[in-house]
Design a protein around this motif. Structure first.
Motif, PDB file in Angstrom:
ATOM      1  N   SER A 264       4.751   4.532 -13.049  1.00 60.84           N
ATOM      2  CA  SER A 264       3.412   3.842 -13.499  1.00 60.84           C
ATOM      3  C   SER A 264       3.373   3.089 -14.778  1.00 60.84           C
ATOM      4  O   SER A 264       4.302   3.449 -15.517  1.00 60.84           O
ATOM      5  CB  SER A 264       2.382   5.255 -13.455  1.00 60.84           C
ATOM      6  OG  SER A 264       2.489   5.783 -14.626  1.00 60.84           O
TER       7      SER A 264
ATOM      8  N   ASN B   1      -0.920   4.042 -10.876  1.00 62.54           N
ATOM      9  CA  ASN B   1      -0.391   3.151 -10.181  1.00 62.54           C
ATOM     10  C   ASN B   1       1.303   3.611  -9.974  1.00 62.54           C
ATOM     11  O   ASN B   1       1.637   4.038 -11.080  1.00 62.54           O
ATOM     12  CB  ASN B   1      -0.434   1.608 -10.566  1.00 62.54           C
ATOM     13  CG  ASN B   1       0.077   1.274 -11.809  1.00 62.54           C
ATOM     14  OD1 ASN B   1      -0.195   2.042 -12.664  1.00 62.54           O
ATOM     15  ND2 ASN B   1       0.656   0.184 -11.891  1.00 62.54           N
ATOM     16  N   ARG B   2       1.984   3.047  -9.135  1.00 63.28           N
ATOM     17  CA  ARG B   2       3.500   3.376  -9.314  1.00 63.28           C
ATOM     18  C   ARG B   2       3.956   1.703  -8.842  1.00 63.28           C
ATOM     19  O   ARG B   2       3.681   0.890  -7.958  1.00 63.28           O
ATOM     20  CB  ARG B   2       3.970   4.293  -8.068  1.00 63.28           C
ATOM     21  CG  ARG B   2       3.016   5.555  -7.885  1.00 63.28           C
ATOM     22  CD  ARG B   2       3.214   6.255  -9.180  1.00 63.28           C
ATOM     23  NE  ARG B   2       4.614   6.567  -9.385  1.00 63.28           N
ATOM     24  CZ  ARG B   2       4.979   7.223 -10.375  1.00 63.28           C
ATOM     25  NH1 ARG B   2       4.057   7.868 -11.423  1.00 63.28           N
ATOM     26  NH2 ARG B   2       6.422   7.672 -10.651  1.00 63.28           N
ATOM     27  N   ARG B   3       5.045   1.684  -9.242  1.00 59.67           N
ATOM     28  CA  ARG B   3       5.784   0.243  -9.481  1.00 59.67           C
ATOM     29  C   ARG B   3       7.188   0.564  -9.651  1.00 59.67           C
ATOM     30  O   ARG B   3       7.785   1.229 -10.408  1.00 59.67           O
ATOM     31  CB  ARG B   3       5.321  -0.512 -10.650  1.00 59.67           C
ATOM     32  CG  ARG B   3       5.730  -2.212 -10.336  1.00 59.67           C
ATOM     33  CD  ARG B   3       4.845  -3.023 -11.624  1.00 59.67           C
ATOM     34  NE  ARG B   3       5.206  -4.400 -11.257  1.00 59.67           N
ATOM     35  CZ  ARG B   3       4.428  -5.214 -10.402  1.00 59.67           C
ATOM     36  NH1 ARG B   3       3.557  -4.410  -9.662  1.00 59.67           N
ATOM     37  NH2 ARG B   3       4.717  -6.374 -10.148  1.00 59.67           N
TER      38      ARG B   3
ATOM     39  N   SER C 229       0.957  -1.507   0.051  1.00 61.56           N
ATOM     40  CA  SER C 229      -0.033   0.065  -0.347  1.00 61.56           C
ATOM     41  C   SER C 229       0.737   1.439   0.050  1.00 61.56           C
ATOM     42  O   SER C 229       0.259   2.400  -0.645  1.00 61.56           O
ATOM     43  CB  SER C 229      -1.095  -0.120   1.070  1.00 61.56           C
ATOM     44  OG  SER C 229      -0.255  -0.105   2.202  1.00 61.56           O
TER      45      SER C 229
ATOM     46  N   GLN D 221      -5.679  -6.219 -11.700  1.00 59.46           N
ATOM     47  CA  GLN D 221      -4.821  -5.788 -10.462  1.00 59.46           C
ATOM     48  C   GLN D 221      -3.293  -6.026 -10.570  1.00 59.46           C
ATOM     49  O   GLN D 221      -2.639  -5.119 -10.227  1.00 59.46           O
ATOM     50  CB  GLN D 221      -5.178  -6.922  -9.253  1.00 59.46           C
ATOM     51  CG  GLN D 221      -4.477  -6.606  -8.083  1.00 59.46           C
ATOM     52  CD  GLN D 221      -4.672  -7.779  -6.825  1.00 59.46           C
ATOM     53  OE1 GLN D 221      -5.397  -8.576  -7.320  1.00 59.46           O
ATOM     54  NE2 GLN D 221      -4.134  -7.443  -5.843  1.00 59.46           N
TER      55      GLN D 221
ATOM     56  N   THR E 223      -2.228  -2.984 -12.844  1.00 61.17           N
ATOM     57  CA  THR E 223      -2.614  -1.460 -11.925  1.00 61.17           C
ATOM     58  C   THR E 223      -2.305  -1.529 -10.691  1.00 61.17           C
ATOM     59  O   THR E 223      -2.395  -0.357 -10.061  1.00 61.17           O
ATOM     60  CB  THR E 223      -4.246  -1.082 -12.198  1.00 61.17           C
ATOM     61  OG1 THR E 223      -4.968  -2.248 -11.492  1.00 61.17           O
ATOM     62  CG2 THR E 223      -4.726  -1.241 -13.651  1.00 61.17           C
ATOM     63  N   GLU E 224      -1.768  -2.425  -9.927  1.00 63.47           N
ATOM     64  CA  GLU E 224      -1.472  -2.356  -8.501  1.00 63.47           C
ATOM     65  C   GLU E 224      -0.046  -1.593  -8.459  1.00 63.47           C
ATOM     66  O   GLU E 224       0.688  -1.490  -9.433  1.00 63.47           O
ATOM     67  CB  GLU E 224      -1.176  -3.942  -7.932  1.00 63.47           C
ATOM     68  CG  GLU E 224       0.016  -4.609  -8.647  1.00 63.47           C
ATOM     69  CD  GLU E 224       0.328  -5.967  -8.010  1.00 63.47           C
ATOM     70  OE1 GLU E 224      -0.447  -6.517  -7.409  1.00 63.47           O
ATOM     71  OE2 GLU E 224       1.031  -6.644  -8.412  1.00 63.47           O
ATOM     72  N   ASN E 225      -0.180  -1.130  -7.078  1.00 61.63           N
ATOM     73  CA  ASN E 225       1.048  -0.289  -6.752  1.00 61.63           C
ATOM     74  C   ASN E 225       2.011  -1.421  -5.762  1.00 61.63           C
ATOM     75  O   ASN E 225       1.647  -2.233  -5.243  1.00 61.63           O
ATOM     76  CB  ASN E 225       0.848   0.590  -5.373  1.00 61.63           C
ATOM     77  CG  ASN E 225      -0.276   1.782  -6.112  1.00 61.63           C
ATOM     78  OD1 ASN E 225       0.383   2.547  -6.980  1.00 61.63           O
ATOM     79  ND2 ASN E 225      -1.275   2.035  -5.726  1.00 61.63           N
TER      80      ASN E 225
ATOM     81  N   PHE F 194      -5.589   4.524 -14.541  1.00 62.43           N
ATOM     82  CA  PHE F 194      -5.273   3.903 -13.355  1.00 62.43           C
ATOM     83  C   PHE F 194      -3.874   4.754 -12.918  1.00 62.43           C
ATOM     84  O   PHE F 194      -2.848   4.396 -13.935  1.00 62.43           O
ATOM     85  CB  PHE F 194      -5.035   2.516 -13.410  1.00 62.43           C
ATOM     86  CG  PHE F 194      -6.389   1.876 -13.364  1.00 62.43           C
ATOM     87  CD1 PHE F 194      -6.864   1.351 -12.082  1.00 62.43           C
ATOM     88  CD2 PHE F 194      -7.211   1.772 -14.603  1.00 62.43           C
ATOM     89  CE1 PHE F 194      -8.252   0.944 -12.023  1.00 62.43           C
ATOM     90  CE2 PHE F 194      -8.163   1.044 -14.676  1.00 62.43           C
ATOM     91  CZ  PHE F 194      -8.878   0.609 -13.558  1.00 62.43           C
TER      92      PHE F 194
END
Length: 297
Positions: free
Chosen positions: A212, A176-178, A102, A258, A261-263, A174
């Motif tokens: 992202s 998101n950051r990865r 998170s 998921q 687009t998940e972090n 979306f």
């Protein structure tokens, strides 16, 4: 320095062998066998890359992970403890800690792996941490995030093919950051651990910056000298379509959405402070090198 390397034929192992110029590398091909006794001779350090990677197709049996990632590591570490070698480097994974993040993942996070892959890696970590170390011996548990680089044909290549063909990316809504990890930065960290006197411990390994998926698509298009095609479809509509895909067996379902687009941001502060050096390549430059390798292959 004489080092023993497992997993030398894999993606990371091939890159590491080429990176460690001036080292005397002995490759060790291993498979788990019950009651196996591994002999280590004339080596100063062990770099353990061999193991079973996460199976995206879900066709592997659970025991495959525990044998390759835990039992084999246990046998090799026992051999290290009895040998004259002074350093043991184990390549674990951030998945030994968490499947989803998170905020930003640090080494202080309480491990709670959810998959057999993550659980087997965590069991190996716990075994290493629990053993008594003789004076002069050190261990390093490295937890890399998603590794990429020339020669890697993983999910980045699939995204590259989508952009190259001009197919619009439909999930631009979306944000998101990865985190990613250039294989060059991984090799740099391993080389520094071999050469420096760094305290034993567990260290996350990641590039400095996170991106992202939309930024990644834009970076691929820029490298290809194309204009990125982004569809900003409202997120609630995409979520509804993904839920429908769960029942209708469509290409897009909740699990795939998921993953896309998940972090998953990973801190590399601890390893950088331990080494006293910055990583040699930025996240964007490392990704550009990987993307260019797809063009050349």
């Amino acid at each position: 320095m004489n080092i023993t390397l497992t997993g030398s034929s894999g993606f990371a192992g091939t890159n590491l062998s080429n990176y460690l110029k001036g080292f005397d590398i002995q490759t060790l091909s291993l498979r788990y066998q019950p009651n196996q006794k591994i002999q280590l001779a004339h080596t100063e350090a062990i770099v353990h890359l061999a193991g079973k990677a996460h199976d995206l197709k879900n066709v592997s049996q659970p025991e495959d992970y525990y044998q390759a990632n835990f039992e084999l590591t246990k046998q090799l570490y026992d051999a290290f403890l009895k040998s004259d070698a002074t350093k043991f480097i184990f390549i674990s994974s951030v998945k030994a800690v968490a499947d989803g993040v998170s905020g930003t993942l640090t080494e202080d996070e309480k491990p709670n792996p959810q998959t057999h892959y993550g659980k087997s890696k965590r069991m190996a970590e716990e075994y290493i941490q629990a053993q008594h170390l003789s004076e002069g011996k050190k261990y390093y548990i490295l937890r890399p995030c998603m590794i990429h680089g020339p020669g890697n044909k993983g999910n980045l290549n699939l995204l590259y093919q989508l952009v190259k063909k001009g197919i619009p990316y439909p999930l631009a809504a979306f944000d998101n950051r990865r985190s990613f990890l250039s294989v060059e930065n991984l090799c740099f960290v391993i080389k520094e651990l071999l050469e420096q006197d760094i305290p034993s411990g567990t260290y996350n390994i990641a590039d400095d910056d996170s991106l992202s998926t939309t930024e990644l698509v834009m970076l691929i298009a820029e490298t290809l000298q194309q204009k990125p095609r982004l569809w900003n479809i409202p997120a609630p509509l995409i979520n509804t379509l993904a839920k429908a895909g769960d029942y209708l067996k469509l290409p897009l379902n909740s699990e795939k959405l998921q993953k896309l687009t998940e972090n998953y941001c990973v801190s590399n502060q601890k390893i950088k402070e331990a080494l006293g050096k910055d990583l040699p390549i930025t996240a964007r430059d490392g990704l550009r090198r990987t993307i260019r390798s797809f063009e050349e292959s």
